[in-house]
Design a protein around this motif. Structure first.
Motif, mmCIF file in Angstrom:
data_model
loop_
_atom_site.group_PDB
_atom_site.id
_atom_site.type_symbol
_atom_site.label_atom_id
_atom_site.label_comp_id
_atom_site.label_asym_id
_atom_site.label_seq_id
_atom_site.Cartn_x
_atom_site.Cartn_y
_atom_site.Cartn_z
ATOM 1 N N ASN A 79 0.823 -1.211 0.000
ATOM 2 C CA ASN A 79 0.000 0.000 0.000
ATOM 3 C C ASN A 79 0.857 1.261 0.000
ATOM 4 O O ASN A 79 0.488 2.273 -0.607
ATOM 5 C CB ASN A 79 -0.937 0.001 1.215
ATOM 6 C CG ASN A 79 -2.103 -0.952 1.049
ATOM 7 O OD1 ASN A 79 -2.679 -1.058 -0.032
ATOM 8 N ND2 ASN A 79 -2.460 -1.658 2.113
ATOM 9 N N ALA A 80 2.010 1.209 0.698
ATOM 10 C CA ALA A 80 2.901 2.372 0.716
ATOM 11 C C ALA A 80 3.459 2.640 -0.673
ATOM 12 O O ALA A 80 3.663 3.792 -1.062
ATOM 13 C CB ALA A 80 4.029 2.159 1.718
ATOM 14 N N LYS A 110 1.596 5.995 -2.248
ATOM 15 C CA LYS A 110 2.652 6.837 -1.680
ATOM 16 C C LYS A 110 2.336 8.330 -1.777
ATOM 17 O O LYS A 110 2.579 9.088 -0.834
ATOM 18 C CB LYS A 110 3.987 6.534 -2.360
ATOM 19 C CG LYS A 110 3.984 6.631 -3.864
ATOM 20 C CD LYS A 110 5.303 6.112 -4.424
ATOM 21 C CE LYS A 110 5.269 6.082 -5.943
ATOM 22 N NZ LYS A 110 6.532 5.525 -6.492
ATOM 23 N N ASN A 127 -0.701 9.690 -2.012
ATOM 24 C CA ASN A 127 -1.823 9.931 -1.105
ATOM 25 C C ASN A 127 -1.348 9.998 0.339
ATOM 26 O O ASN A 127 -1.790 10.867 1.117
ATOM 27 C CB ASN A 127 -2.861 8.820 -1.256
ATOM 28 C CG ASN A 127 -3.421 8.725 -2.665
ATOM 29 O OD1 ASN A 127 -2.723 8.304 -3.570
ATOM 30 N ND2 ASN A 127 -4.665 9.123 -2.857
ATOM 31 N N TYR A 128 -0.445 9.105 0.709
ATOM 32 C CA TYR A 128 0.102 9.135 2.065
ATOM 33 C C TYR A 128 0.897 10.417 2.310
ATOM 34 O O TYR A 128 0.866 10.983 3.415
ATOM 35 C CB TYR A 128 0.997 7.919 2.291
ATOM 36 C CG TYR A 128 0.249 6.623 2.482
ATOM 37 C CD1 TYR A 128 -1.110 6.599 2.782
ATOM 38 C CD2 TYR A 128 0.908 5.394 2.362
ATOM 39 C CE1 TYR A 128 -1.795 5.407 2.952
ATOM 40 C CE2 TYR A 128 0.228 4.191 2.535
ATOM 41 C CZ TYR A 128 -1.132 4.204 2.823
ATOM 42 O OH TYR A 128 -1.794 3.015 2.999
ATOM 43 N N VAL A 154 -1.511 13.066 3.046
ATOM 44 C CA VAL A 154 -2.019 12.901 4.404
ATOM 45 C C VAL A 154 -1.031 13.486 5.417
ATOM 46 O O VAL A 154 -1.420 14.201 6.349
ATOM 47 C CB VAL A 154 -2.285 11.411 4.698
ATOM 48 C CG1 VAL A 154 -2.559 11.192 6.183
ATOM 49 C CG2 VAL A 154 -3.461 10.909 3.871
ATOM 50 N N SER A 214 0.478 11.031 11.833
ATOM 51 C CA SER A 214 0.527 10.637 10.416
ATOM 52 C C SER A 214 0.953 9.180 10.270
ATOM 53 O O SER A 214 0.338 8.413 9.517
ATOM 54 C CB SER A 214 1.484 11.549 9.651
ATOM 55 O OG SER A 214 1.091 12.898 9.742
ATOM 56 N N CYS A 215 2.003 8.794 10.984
ATOM 57 C CA CYS A 215 2.479 7.415 10.898
ATOM 58 C C CYS A 215 1.442 6.433 11.409
ATOM 59 O O CYS A 215 1.271 5.338 10.842
ATOM 60 C CB CYS A 215 3.783 7.269 11.688
ATOM 61 S SG CYS A 215 5.200 8.133 10.964
ATOM 62 N N ILE A 218 -1.339 6.189 8.702
ATOM 63 C CA ILE A 218 -0.856 5.446 7.539
ATOM 64 C C ILE A 218 -0.651 3.975 7.882
ATOM 65 O O ILE A 218 -0.967 3.076 7.083
ATOM 66 C CB ILE A 218 0.453 6.078 7.016
ATOM 67 C CG1 ILE A 218 0.163 7.462 6.435
ATOM 68 C CG2 ILE A 218 1.114 5.185 5.971
ATOM 69 C CD1 ILE A 218 1.409 8.238 6.054
ATOM 70 N N HIS A 248 -4.117 2.244 8.085
ATOM 71 C CA HIS A 248 -4.686 2.083 6.747
ATOM 72 C C HIS A 248 -3.921 1.031 5.951
ATOM 73 O O HIS A 248 -4.512 0.147 5.309
ATOM 74 C CB HIS A 248 -4.666 3.407 5.997
ATOM 75 C CG HIS A 248 -5.209 3.315 4.601
ATOM 76 N ND1 HIS A 248 -4.411 2.956 3.522
ATOM 77 C CD2 HIS A 248 -6.455 3.508 4.100
ATOM 78 C CE1 HIS A 248 -5.144 2.936 2.427
ATOM 79 N NE2 HIS A 248 -6.383 3.271 2.739
ATOM 80 N N GLY A 249 -2.607 1.103 5.970
ATOM 81 C CA GLY A 249 -1.804 0.172 5.190
ATOM 82 C C GLY A 249 -1.943 -1.262 5.648
ATOM 83 O O GLY A 249 -1.866 -2.191 4.830
ATOM 84 N N ILE A 262 7.162 5.950 -0.105
ATOM 85 C CA ILE A 262 7.124 7.417 -0.099
ATOM 86 C C ILE A 262 8.508 7.990 -0.342
ATOM 87 O O ILE A 262 8.677 8.977 -1.052
ATOM 88 C CB ILE A 262 6.560 7.917 1.247
ATOM 89 C CG1 ILE A 262 5.097 7.502 1.385
ATOM 90 C CG2 ILE A 262 6.685 9.430 1.357
ATOM 91 C CD1 ILE A 262 4.480 7.882 2.697
#
Length: 207
Positions: free
Chosen positions: A73-74, A78, A80-81, A84, A162-163, A166, A169-170, A190
Motif C-alpha cells: 500500500n505504501a 505513496k 496519497n500518504y 495525508v 501521520s504514521c 498510515i 490504513h496500510g 514514499i
C-alpha cells in the motif's frame, strides 16, 4: 563655447532598479520550481475513493500479513500518504500558531540568506561561504526548533499521528491483484517518490 564643456550628470535610477530585479527573479524561480515539482508529484496520486473503499478493508491474520500489506500500500498510495502527512502537519501547526510563526521566520531567514542576498555574508569582518552559512543556519534552526521552542514537539506529534494513520490504513487495506504488479514494480514507497520522479524527468530530457 563655455556651455559646451559642461559635464553630463549620470543617472543613478536604473542601477537601483537593477539591484532589485535579481532577488525578485530568484524568488519567482524558486517558487516556479517548487510548483512544478509539486504538480509532477501529484500526477501520481491515486483516486481517494479507491483508497477508502470500505469493501477492501479486512483485519490481517498476523503481523507478517500486515507488514506485507503496508509495504504494498505504501508503494501504491505513496502520493496519497504524502498528502495525508502534509495535511496533518498543516492542521497541527495551525492549532499552535506560535510554532507556525517560528517556522515562518526561519523559512524567511533561509530564503534571505540563500536566495535574496546575492553578496557574501560578512560578520565581524569575516566572510562566510555557502557551506558555512548552511551549517550555521542548520545549527541555529535545530537549536530554535528543538530546544528554545515547542516546534519540535509539535512536529513530532504531527509525524506520530501521520504514521499511526498510515500504518492502520496500510495494514487493514487489502491490496488486490488489480494493482499488485504496479506496486511491486516501484521501490522505496514514499521515500522513493522523488527519486522516481527525478528518473522520469531525466528520461524526458534524454529523449
Amino acid at each position: 563655447m563655455a556651455e559646451d564643456t559642461q559635464p553630463l550628470q549620470p543617472q543613478q535610477a536604473p542601477p537601483a532598479q537593477a539591484q532589485q530585479a535579481p532577488p525578485q527573479n530568484a524568488i519567482m524561480a524558486v517558487g516556479g520550481n517548487l510548483k512544478n515539482a509539486a504538480l509532477n508529484v501529484l500526477k501520481e496520486r491515486k483516486p481517494w475513493t479507491e483508497m477508502v473503499d470500505r469493501s477492501s478493508f479486512a483485519r490481517p491474520a498476523n503481523l507478517a500479513e500486515a507488514t506485507g500489506r503496508l509495504r504494498k500500500n505504501a508503494n501504491y498510495f505513496k502520493v496519497n500518504y504524502l498528502v495525508v502527512i502534509v495535511t496533518i502537519t498543516a492542521v497541527t501547526m495551525a492549532l499552535y500558531p506560535t510554532s507556525l510563526i517560528v517556522l515562518g521566520l526561519l523559512a524567511l531567514a533561509w530564503l534571505y540568506l540563500f536566495v535574496i542576498k546575492s553578496s557574501p555574508l560578512v560578520i565581524g569582518g569575516r566572510t562566510f561561504n555557502d557551506n558555512e552559512k548552511f551549517i550555521g543556519m542548520a545549527v541555529i534552526s535545530g537549536v530554535i526548533i528543538f530546544f528554545l521552542t515547542s516546534v519540535g514537539t509539535v512536529l513530532f506529534t504531527a509525524l506520530g499521528i501521520s504514521c499511526a494513520a498510515i500504518g492502520i490504513h496500510g495494514a487493514f487495506r487489502q491490496p488486490d491483484d488489480l494493482f499488485t504488479d504496479d506496486a511491486e514494480s516501484q521501490q522505496g514507497g514514499i521515500f522513493g517518490l522523488f527519486g522516481g520522479a527525478g528518473q522520469s524527468n531525466a528520461g524526458h530530457n534524454i529523449v
